[in-house]
Design an enzyme around this catalytic site. Structure first.
Site, PDB file in Angstrom:
ATOM      1  N   GLU A 248      29.982  44.036  34.350  1.00  0.00           N
ATOM      2  CA  GLU A 248      30.041  42.188  34.245  1.00  0.00           C
ATOM      3  C   GLU A 248      29.781  41.681  35.390  1.00  0.00           C
ATOM      4  OE1 GLU A 248      33.312  42.406  30.711  1.00  0.00           O
ATOM      5  OE2 GLU A 248      33.654  41.199  32.530  1.00  0.00           O
TER       6      GLU A 248
ATOM      7  N   TYR B 142      35.480  41.633  23.332  1.00  0.00           N
ATOM      8  CA  TYR B 142      36.483  41.625  24.471  1.00  0.00           C
ATOM      9  C   TYR B 142      37.762  41.099  24.243  1.00  0.00           C
ATOM     10  CZ  TYR B 142      37.554  40.824  29.507  1.00  0.00           C
ATOM     11  OH  TYR B 142      38.080  40.805  30.795  1.00  0.00           O
TER      12      TYR B 142
ATOM     13  N   ASP C  44      40.038  31.229  34.813  1.00  0.00           N
ATOM     14  CA  ASP C  44      40.271  32.449  35.865  1.00  0.00           C
ATOM     15  C   ASP C  44      41.465  32.102  36.828  1.00  0.00           C
ATOM     16  OD1 ASP C  44      38.351  34.604  35.682  1.00  0.00           O
ATOM     17  OD2 ASP C  44      36.707  32.889  35.631  1.00  0.00           O
TER      18      ASP C  44
END
Lengths: 273, 402
Positions: free
Chosen positions: A49, A175, A60
């Protein structure tokens, strides 16, 4: 078909989970970042990734936020990210690459042009964290038309009502975000993860990768028992942060440290089952 | 394009034309959908509406007066100027209107903790206030840079029992505070409600904040009809994210003879890199859960905004405004730091009202235009906040020590 499906199918046939690494493109600078990228396949990464830096990565944690800020400061942009992939492919690497990031840099680049250029560069999949299924049609169609998979995210808050919508249209893999939180935060228990992965599998035959909160080879190995792939990002990116001087210059052993750690994690995933 | 109504948006997915929507991580999706459902149910619930009404009257002090600014009108020598006195609300600005609505919703959803982002600190103070009033835990995210600039509001929030978390990520200003609030929310989804401070963010926030703020326009309409016997000719409001502007405008959108002016902060000028005018200087993009106009680079990186008024210092704007801009219903204009400073001082001296630097941008537009308008032109300014919080900034700007 992108490289993702055959890659994951081959690993599944060998009863292995895939090891997925995350690094931010251009962190701490273009050259060093490219050196790391080139070394990842040899250090055991099955899928890479590659983060597309964005000023405002609101999903994040501090490690990946800082990585993005470092990269942008060092001059990273979408063209350079794609050129990195082009050069990686020109060197003969066939490891699947998934670009991960936020929608605005893609939107600013032009969605159609981005998909064409990414496919030409050798990109296999996209994870756009702020583009839920309800909003991703405008990216999904041109991406798929260029054989780029759209990897969707499932989370602890994705209930049975939402999971069908998430997997419908997803390709490559799903994911699973193991904890409700940002990257680099808490870790979930292997049991909870196993349960969640099984729940997702009720709705799809796509491989399920698990990420968020995986920092050690042991944790990666435990995930590999339950999931088709284990993703490590912040722990690797933190090594980059620790490997630069106060003025941002990489220390001599940065790349080696990152790749050694990656190999340790890869071994953890391999020994998981 | 002429529409039958400008008040039908958003659609069920939260889009105003091409703008708005829900661009959040999957973890937050079920939560924002739940907020939407609860909000819609609450607005149909007599008990909820009665409690909101009671708080609006007894706690905030509504309705706020519609005041004829006689000396300013004489000074400018043209249009008849009215101030909608939102600065008289409890906590000194319009922000309390949506904070009280959202905290009631948080309580209804069984949440025990609220979070907010703040730039100047007005929305943070409003959130800390309503959290104290309802006994909820409160964390306010504020950029390190803004904490230094807005010390009185930081202390106010602390007095009210809130935790003020310094934001060091990114550029450490309002947009980064919003990022950190989103990060906190995604981590604490089970017990936390995010009280967003403007008509932006993922659906339903732009709609919800607008609906809680639209009381400003409803009151204004009733008051101007009582005082003047007719609708105003123009409405003026400053605009950062756009909550006070939409609050004033929304009830008038379908009155074709009412012109509207939203005044962006152009800082040192729209042609410089120090401005906060997203309509004038931005382009479409996606940030903080919605598609809207953003100040950004060619590469889609978000740029820092600049305005003398911390409350307008944001690189985006609410999506409904972009839609109203493209539809041509509302005129988006701008005022510089210098023009706002002049307006600020003129308001102090002619009306005995210290306006917020934010609201001073709206006033600056009126100063520029009112003299050329006929005396029977009625113009309403949303005086969205009071300027006590700004005295340090203004003193510095005037080269005076206090």
């Amino acid at each position: 078909m992108s490289r993702l499906t055959p890659c994951l199918a081959a690993l599944r046939a060998e009863n292995h989970a895939a090891f997925v690494t995350f690094v931010t493109a251009g962190d701490p600078n273009h050259e060093t970042s490219f050196e790391i990228l080139m070394g990842l396949p040899g250090a055991g990464a099955d899928i890479i990734e590659l983060g597309m830096p964005f000023t405002d990565p609101s999903a994040d944690g501090p490690a990946i936020d800082k990585a993005a800020q470092r990269a942008i400061k060092a001059g990273a942009n979408m063209k350079k990210t794609l050129s990195m992939v082009t050069a990686f492919r020109a060197a003969g690497h066939e490891t699947p690459i998934v670009l991960m990031g936020y929608f605005n840099p893609i939107y600013a680049y032009g969605i159609e042009k981005f998909c064409t250029d990414a496919a030409t560069a050798g990109v296999d999949g996209l994870i756009v964290v702020d583009l839920p299924p309800e909003e991703d049609a405008e990216l999904l169609e041109p991406a798929n038309a260029n054989n780029i998979d759209i990897v969707r995210l499932a989370t602890p808050t994705s209930d049975d009502a939402r999971l069908p919508a998430i997997v419908n249209g997803a390709s490559g893999f799903v994911y699973y975000v193991a904890v409700a939180g940002v990257t680099g935060g808490k870790s979930a228990s292997a049991d909870d993860i196993g349960e969640a992965v099984n729940r997702i599998r009720k709705y799809t035959d796509l491989p399920v990768a698990v990420g968020f909160g995986i920092r050690t080879a042991e944790q990666a190995g435990a995930i590999a028992k339950h999931a088709d792939a284990a993703v490590v990002g912040s722990a690797i990116v933190s090594l980059i942060e620790n490997g630069i001087d106060a003025d941002g210059t990489p220390k001599g052993d940065l790349v080696e440290n990152v790749l050694n750690f990656t190999q340790t994690l890869a071994n953890g995933v391999r020994s998981g089952r | 394009m002429a529409l039958n109504s400008y008040r039908t948006g958003p659609d069920e997915k939260g889009h105003f034309g091409n703008y708005g929507g829900r661009y959040v991580s999957e973890t937050l999706m079920p939560l924002v959908m739940q907020v939407e459902q609860e909000f819609k149910a609450a607005m149909q619930d007599e008990k909820f509406l009665a409690e909101l009404d009671e708080l609006n009257r007894q706690y905030i002090g509504r309705p706020s007066p519609l005041y004829y600014a006689e000396r300013l009108t004489e000074h400018l020598g043209g249009a008849k100027i009215y101030f909608k006195r939102e600065e008289l609300n409890h906590t000194g600005a319009h922000k309390i209107n949506h904070a009280i609505g959202q905290v009631l919703l948080a309580k209804r959803m069984g949440k025990t903790r609220v979070i907010a982002e703040t730039g100047a600190g007005q929305h943070g103070v409003a959130t800390a206030t309503v959290a104290a009033r309802f006994g909820l835990k409160c964390t306010v995210f504020m950029g390190e840079v803004d904490i230094e600039r807005q010390k009185p509001n930081v202390f106010r929030m602390k007095l009210l029992g809130a935790e003020v978390k310094p934001v060091t990520s990114g550029s450490a200003t309002l947009k980064d505070a919003m990022n950190d609030a989103l990060r906190d929310w995604v981590t604490n989804v089970h017990d936390t409600f995010y009280i967003i401070g403007t008509v932006a963010g993922p659906h339903p926030y732009p709609m919800m904040v607008r609906d809680f703020q639209s009381i400003i326009g409803r009151e204004t309409k009733e008051q101007i009809l009582a005082q003047e016997g007719r609708l105003p000719d123009s409405l003026v409001a400053c605009i950062g994210g756009g909550s006070n502007a939409l609050g004033l405008f929304h009830d008038f959108l379908d009155d074709p003879d009412v012109q509207m002016f939203a005044v962006e902060a152009s800082g040192h000028g729209v042609d410089t890199d120090k401005n906060a005018a997203s309509i004038a200087g931005g382009k479409p993009g996606v940030l903080h859960g919605n598609r809207t106009y953003l100040l950004q680079t060619e590469d889609g990186q978000i740029e820092e905004a600049h305005s003398i008024s911390a409350g307008l210092d944001y690189p985006g704007i609410g999506p409904e405004h972009v839609w109203l801009h493209e539809a041509g219903r509302v005129n988006y204009v701008s005022a510089t730091d210098d023009e706002a400073m002049e307006a600020f001082q003129l308001c102090c001296r002619t009306e005995g009202i210290i306006p917020a630097l934010e609201s001073s941008h709206g006033l600056a537009h009126i100063i520029r235009t009112a003299g050329d308008l006929p005396k029977d032109h009625i113009c309403v300014l949303n005086l969205s906040g009071r300027g006590d919080k700004d005295i340090f900034t203004v003193a510095k700007e005037l080269g005076q020590e206090i």
